[in-house]
Write a protein that holds these residues in place. Structure first.
Motif, PDB file in Angstrom:
ATOM      1  N   PHE A 143      53.262  17.198 -55.661  1.00 25.69           N
ATOM      2  CA  PHE A 143      54.101  19.215 -55.801  1.00 25.69           C
ATOM      3  C   PHE A 143      55.894  18.673 -54.743  1.00 25.69           C
ATOM      4  CE2 PHE A 143      50.343  20.410 -56.603  1.00 25.69           C
ATOM      5  CZ  PHE A 143      50.050  21.063 -56.888  1.00 25.69           C
ATOM      6  N   SER A 144      56.178  18.285 -54.642  1.00 24.42           N
ATOM      7  CA  SER A 144      57.616  17.421 -54.256  1.00 24.42           C
ATOM      8  C   SER A 144      58.396  15.974 -55.415  1.00 24.42           C
ATOM      9  CB  SER A 144      57.873  17.701 -53.138  1.00 24.42           C
ATOM     10  OG  SER A 144      57.049  16.103 -52.109  1.00 24.42           O
ATOM     11  N   GLY A 145      57.408  15.180 -55.513  1.00 25.80           N
ATOM     12  CA  GLY A 145      57.948  13.844 -55.936  1.00 25.80           C
ATOM     13  C   GLY A 145      58.216  14.042 -56.735  1.00 25.80           C
ATOM     14  N   PRO A 146      58.287  12.435 -57.402  1.00 21.20           N
ATOM     15  CA  PRO A 146      58.752  12.599 -59.790  1.00 21.20           C
ATOM     16  C   PRO A 146      57.785  13.142 -60.915  1.00 21.20           C
ATOM     17  CG  PRO A 146      57.987  10.905 -58.412  1.00 21.20           C
ATOM     18  CD  PRO A 146      57.618  11.245 -57.506  1.00 21.20           C
ATOM     19  N   ILE A 147      56.929  13.520 -60.198  1.00 18.24           N
ATOM     20  CA  ILE A 147      55.784  13.708 -61.350  1.00 18.24           C
ATOM     21  C   ILE A 147      56.268  15.074 -61.563  1.00 18.24           C
ATOM     22  CG2 ILE A 147      54.372  12.471 -61.261  1.00 18.24           C
ATOM     23  CD1 ILE A 147      52.221  14.109 -60.520  1.00 18.24           C
ATOM     24  N   ARG A 148      56.960  16.201 -60.287  1.00 25.60           N
ATOM     25  CA  ARG A 148      56.737  17.544 -60.074  1.00 25.60           C
ATOM     26  C   ARG A 148      57.037  18.539 -61.077  1.00 25.60           C
ATOM     27  NH1 ARG A 148      61.943  20.997 -57.583  1.00 25.60           N
ATOM     28  NH2 ARG A 148      60.444  22.903 -56.948  1.00 25.60           N
ATOM     29  N   HIS A 149      58.713  17.530 -62.583  1.00 25.44           N
ATOM     30  CA  HIS A 149      58.311  18.467 -63.588  1.00 25.44           C
ATOM     31  C   HIS A 149      58.134  17.172 -64.339  1.00 25.44           C
ATOM     32  CE1 HIS A 149      60.410  21.470 -61.583  1.00 25.44           C
ATOM     33  NE2 HIS A 149      61.689  20.748 -60.967  1.00 25.44           N
ATOM     34  N   ALA A 150      57.270  16.932 -63.984  1.00 21.30           N
ATOM     35  CA  ALA A 150      56.808  15.458 -65.378  1.00 21.30           C
ATOM     36  C   ALA A 150      55.225  15.208 -64.880  1.00 21.30           C
ATOM     37  CB  ALA A 150      57.626  14.228 -65.669  1.00 21.30           C
ATOM     38  N   ALA A 151      54.302  16.015 -64.737  1.00 23.37           N
ATOM     39  CA  ALA A 151      53.052  16.108 -64.494  1.00 23.37           C
ATOM     40  C   ALA A 151      52.311  15.079 -65.825  1.00 23.37           C
ATOM     41  CB  ALA A 151      51.972  17.147 -64.728  1.00 23.37           C
ATOM     42  N   TRP A 152      52.945  14.369 -66.796  1.00 28.39           N
ATOM     43  CA  TRP A 152      51.960  13.604 -67.578  1.00 28.39           C
ATOM     44  C   TRP A 152      52.240  12.441 -66.873  1.00 28.39           C
ATOM     45  CZ3 TRP A 152      56.653  15.808 -68.748  1.00 28.39           C
ATOM     46  CH2 TRP A 152      57.742  15.329 -68.949  1.00 28.39           C
ATOM     47  N   ARG A 153      52.980  12.133 -66.347  1.00 29.33           N
ATOM     48  CA  ARG A 153      53.415  10.659 -65.518  1.00 29.33           C
ATOM     49  C   ARG A 153      52.372  10.219 -64.058  1.00 29.33           C
ATOM     50  NH1 ARG A 153      58.583   9.978 -63.676  1.00 29.33           N
ATOM     51  NH2 ARG A 153      58.184   7.566 -64.114  1.00 29.33           N
ATOM     52  N   GLN A 154      51.432  10.702 -63.935  1.00 27.39           N
ATOM     53  CA  GLN A 154      50.671  11.470 -62.907  1.00 27.39           C
ATOM     54  C   GLN A 154      50.493   9.666 -62.345  1.00 27.39           C
ATOM     55  OE1 GLN A 154      48.569  14.405 -61.884  1.00 27.39           O
ATOM     56  NE2 GLN A 154      47.863  13.329 -59.506  1.00 27.39           N
ATOM     57  N   LYS A 155      49.196   9.267 -62.920  1.00 29.13           N
ATOM     58  CA  LYS A 155      49.015   8.014 -62.936  1.00 29.13           C
ATOM     59  C   LYS A 155      50.495   6.976 -63.416  1.00 29.13           C
ATOM     60  CE  LYS A 155      44.025   9.486 -64.842  1.00 29.13           C
ATOM     61  NZ  LYS A 155      43.326   8.955 -65.748  1.00 29.13           N
ATOM     62  N   SER A 156      51.073   6.836 -63.928  1.00 28.45           N
ATOM     63  CA  SER A 156      52.111   6.093 -64.006  1.00 28.45           C
ATOM     64  C   SER A 156      52.901   5.746 -63.133  1.00 28.45           C
ATOM     65  CB  SER A 156      52.581   5.808 -65.577  1.00 28.45           C
ATOM     66  OG  SER A 156      53.786   7.077 -65.151  1.00 28.45           O
ATOM     67  N   VAL A 157      52.704   7.122 -62.475  1.00 27.03           N
ATOM     68  CA  VAL A 157      53.706   6.335 -60.928  1.00 27.03           C
ATOM     69  C   VAL A 157      53.038   6.275 -59.502  1.00 27.03           C
ATOM     70  CG1 VAL A 157      54.831   8.240 -59.540  1.00 27.03           C
ATOM     71  CG2 VAL A 157      55.724   8.212 -61.913  1.00 27.03           C
ATOM     72  N   TYR A 158      51.490   6.953 -60.125  1.00 32.25           N
ATOM     73  CA  TYR A 158      50.603   6.762 -59.046  1.00 32.25           C
ATOM     74  C   TYR A 158      49.780   6.121 -59.315  1.00 32.25           C
ATOM     75  CZ  TYR A 158      53.449  10.474 -56.372  1.00 32.25           C
ATOM     76  OH  TYR A 158      54.514  11.283 -56.464  1.00 32.25           O
ATOM     77  N   PRO A 159      49.294   4.754 -59.884  1.00 32.99           N
ATOM     78  CA  PRO A 159      48.543   3.625 -60.561  1.00 32.99           C
ATOM     79  C   PRO A 159      46.944   3.956 -59.155  1.00 32.99           C
ATOM     80  CG  PRO A 159      50.040   2.439 -60.160  1.00 32.99           C
ATOM     81  CD  PRO A 159      50.605   3.817 -59.690  1.00 32.99           C
ATOM     82  N   PRO A 160      46.010   3.369 -59.645  1.00 36.59           N
ATOM     83  CA  PRO A 160      45.559   3.853 -61.339  1.00 36.59           C
ATOM     84  C   PRO A 160      44.872   5.200 -61.029  1.00 36.59           C
ATOM     85  CG  PRO A 160      44.217   2.377 -59.826  1.00 36.59           C
ATOM     86  CD  PRO A 160      45.313   3.320 -59.221  1.00 36.59           C
ATOM     87  N   ASP A 161      44.812   5.879 -60.252  1.00 33.70           N
ATOM     88  CA  ASP A 161      44.155   7.056 -60.328  1.00 33.70           C
ATOM     89  C   ASP A 161      45.081   8.498 -60.589  1.00 33.70           C
ATOM     90  OD1 ASP A 161      44.200   7.091 -58.091  1.00 33.70           O
ATOM     91  OD2 ASP A 161      42.220   6.679 -57.283  1.00 33.70           O
TER      92      ASP A 161
END
Length: 519
Positions: A464-482
């Protein structure tokens, strides 16, 4: 079940001619009838908000068990007042306020009690039983009026008094059953009653007090208590905890979580489902259905079956995010059909045309599809997400916060609904509003609601504070694979210390990679 039944039975009971006649509603002007309908519904919800607000200090000072007992007695008093009313509308208002206050308190206390007394491996399933029981009570509330229509005269006062009296059944079972409950060991340990806490935990787990599982669980609770004490800077008591909790919740990533929970509950209630629950006769009549009690019952059945399937078989497989995205989009499309149909069709004519009848059949089908898909999304996901994204040291407070937001949003939507229908918006404009809210839910979920299934609480700060904070759709690409953020290094170091020092019982020791995986 108390919560579910009360949320479903009143709308169809209020619509009865015998009820309106007994309390002088038929003699009111159209505007006064609209106001009365809105006020009787919203007074229950407003009182529930304050019930949830006062539940937290009660359960923190007197205990979870005693808080449930107090709320149960208050509920029974309110139900008795409503059942015993004859012609005084003020008694119905009073009963609605009293039962609403109690229901709000129960929604804040019971999930906390269940979570604290459940074995950790099945805590999620047992907490999910709260939603399943809610749907069971709701199903009875929807169908009881159909049964009354079939067997009791519509002009008899018994036809509205029976649904009022049925509130006493689940409320009575809860009050009596609460006498058999054991107090939460968590609460007892917080108040220095370690012997009694061990007795209760041994009873709940069916293990001797000196069993290593019991000792380990007590250790976990004490560790959380130490976290809370550090959070409150050494100040004891409720006031010290509150100071520390509010200080912690003011941190940026915690504020973001609170905002996400607020909007999840808001969109849940502005999707239209709450209004369909309370005003189903009005909505089914608007699409040309004469036997509204039958279709209200079918609507409740579809929603209940969908909820059972979702919470038992889907939610821990598909997760939280994808089901709500699908749910919001399908619900929006279903409501758009209702917008077009209610705008074009003349459902108030004495004799409906064939095209209107066919369109009405389609509208009925779309209402049922809406009920099914809503049960896969907004129905229970806000409760699940709000219970799993906060640290345990503030979870009882954030649980009460979630219940308060739920009741506040429900109050606003149901209070506004009759006025929206009676205004220039009409039924079609109201459906359009709900459809747009479902579209907004899709956008909100896409951007701000990450997948939290199987994410350890220790990783939530990064989530909730990292790079997907305002881009939740990028979760798997930022923190692969799951999509799972990395475990903080400090926590892994703590796991290594425990493993290295041999603090775990011999039969519990495992290799370090497995410890890291479990953490």
């Amino acid at each position: 079940m108390v919560f579910g039944y009360d949320g479903a039975f009143f709308g169809t009971t209020y619509a009865r001619a015998s009820f309106k006649s007994a309390f002088g509603i038929t003699a009111m002007s159209a505007a006064d009838q609209t106001n009365t309908s809105a006020n009787l519904t919203s007074s229950y919800l407003a009182a529930a908000f304050f019930g949830a607000l006062f539940a937290w200090p009660t359960m923190e000072t007197l205990g979870r068990r005693f808080a449930i007992q107090i709320a149960s007695v208050i509920f029974l008093i309110g139900a008795a007042v409503m059942t015993g009313a004859s012609s005084q509308l003020s008694m119905i208002y009073a009963g609605r306020v009293i039962t609403g206050f109690a229901a709000g308190a129960l929604t804040a206390v019971i999930p906390t009690f269940v979570a604290e007394t459940s074995p950790p491996p099945i805590r999620g399933q047992l907490t999910g039983c709260f939603e399943i029981a809610y749907q069971a009570g709701s199903l009875v509330g929807f169908w009881i009026n159909y049964g009354i229509n079939q067997h009791i005269s519509a002009t008899s006062n018994t036809s509205w008094r029976i649904p009022m009296a049925v509130q006493l059944i689940p409320g009575g079972f809860l009050a009596i059953g609460s006498l058999l409950l054991r107090e939460s060991p968590n609460f007892l340990l917080r108040h220095g009653k370690e012997d009694r806490a061990l007795d209760n935990l041994s009873y709940l787990r069916m293990l001797p007090k000196d069993h290593h599982y019991i000792q380990e669980e007590v250790g976990f609770i004490k560790a959380r208590m130490e976290d809370e004490l550090q959070m409150s800077s050494g100040h004891s008591g409720v006031s010290g905890y509150l100071r520390g909790a509010f200080k912690e919740l003011s941190v940026k990533h915690m504020r973001h979580r609170l905002i996400v929970v607020f909007f999840m509950f808001m969109w849940q209630n502005f999707s239209g489902a709450a209004c369909i629950n309370y005003y189903s006769p009005t909505l089914f009549a608007a699409i040309g259905i004469s036997d509204t009690s039958l279709y209200t019952g079918i609507y409740g059945l579809v929603k209940a079956v969908g909820s059972f399937i979702f919470f038992l078989f889907i939610v821990d497989r598909a997760g939280r995010r994808i089901p709500w995205l699908i749910s919001a989009s399908v619900c929006s499309l279903c409501l758009l059909y209702l917008v077009v149909y209610t705008k074009v069709a003349n459902t108030t004519a004495k004799v409906l045309s064939e095209s209107t009848k066919e369109g009405g059949n389609g509208a009925t089908a779309f209402v049922m599809i809406y009920a099914l898909f809503w049960s896969f999304g907004g129905n229970g996901l806000p409760w699940i997400v709000s219970s799993e994204i906060f640290p345990s040291r503030v979870r009882s407070l954030t649980g009460a916060y979630g219940a308060m937001v739920q009741w506040l949003a429900s109050f606003v939507s149901t209070e506004a609904f009759p006025h929206m229908v009676a205004s220039k918006m009409g039924v079609w404009g109201t459906f359009l509003f709900f459809s747009m809210c479902c579209m907004a839910t899709f956008v909100f979920t896409l951007i701000w609601v990450p997948e939290t299934k199987a994410i350890p609480i220790e990783c939530m700060e990064t989530l909730f504070s990292g790079p997907i904070r305002h881009a939740a759709w990028r979760q798997k690409s930022v923190y692969p694979p799951d999509g799972m953020p990395p475990v903080p290094a400090s926590l892994l170091e703590h796991a290594r210390d425990i493993h290295g020092e041999g603090k775990l019982p011999v039969e519990e020791r495992v290799d370090l990679p497995k410890v890291e995986h479990q953490v």
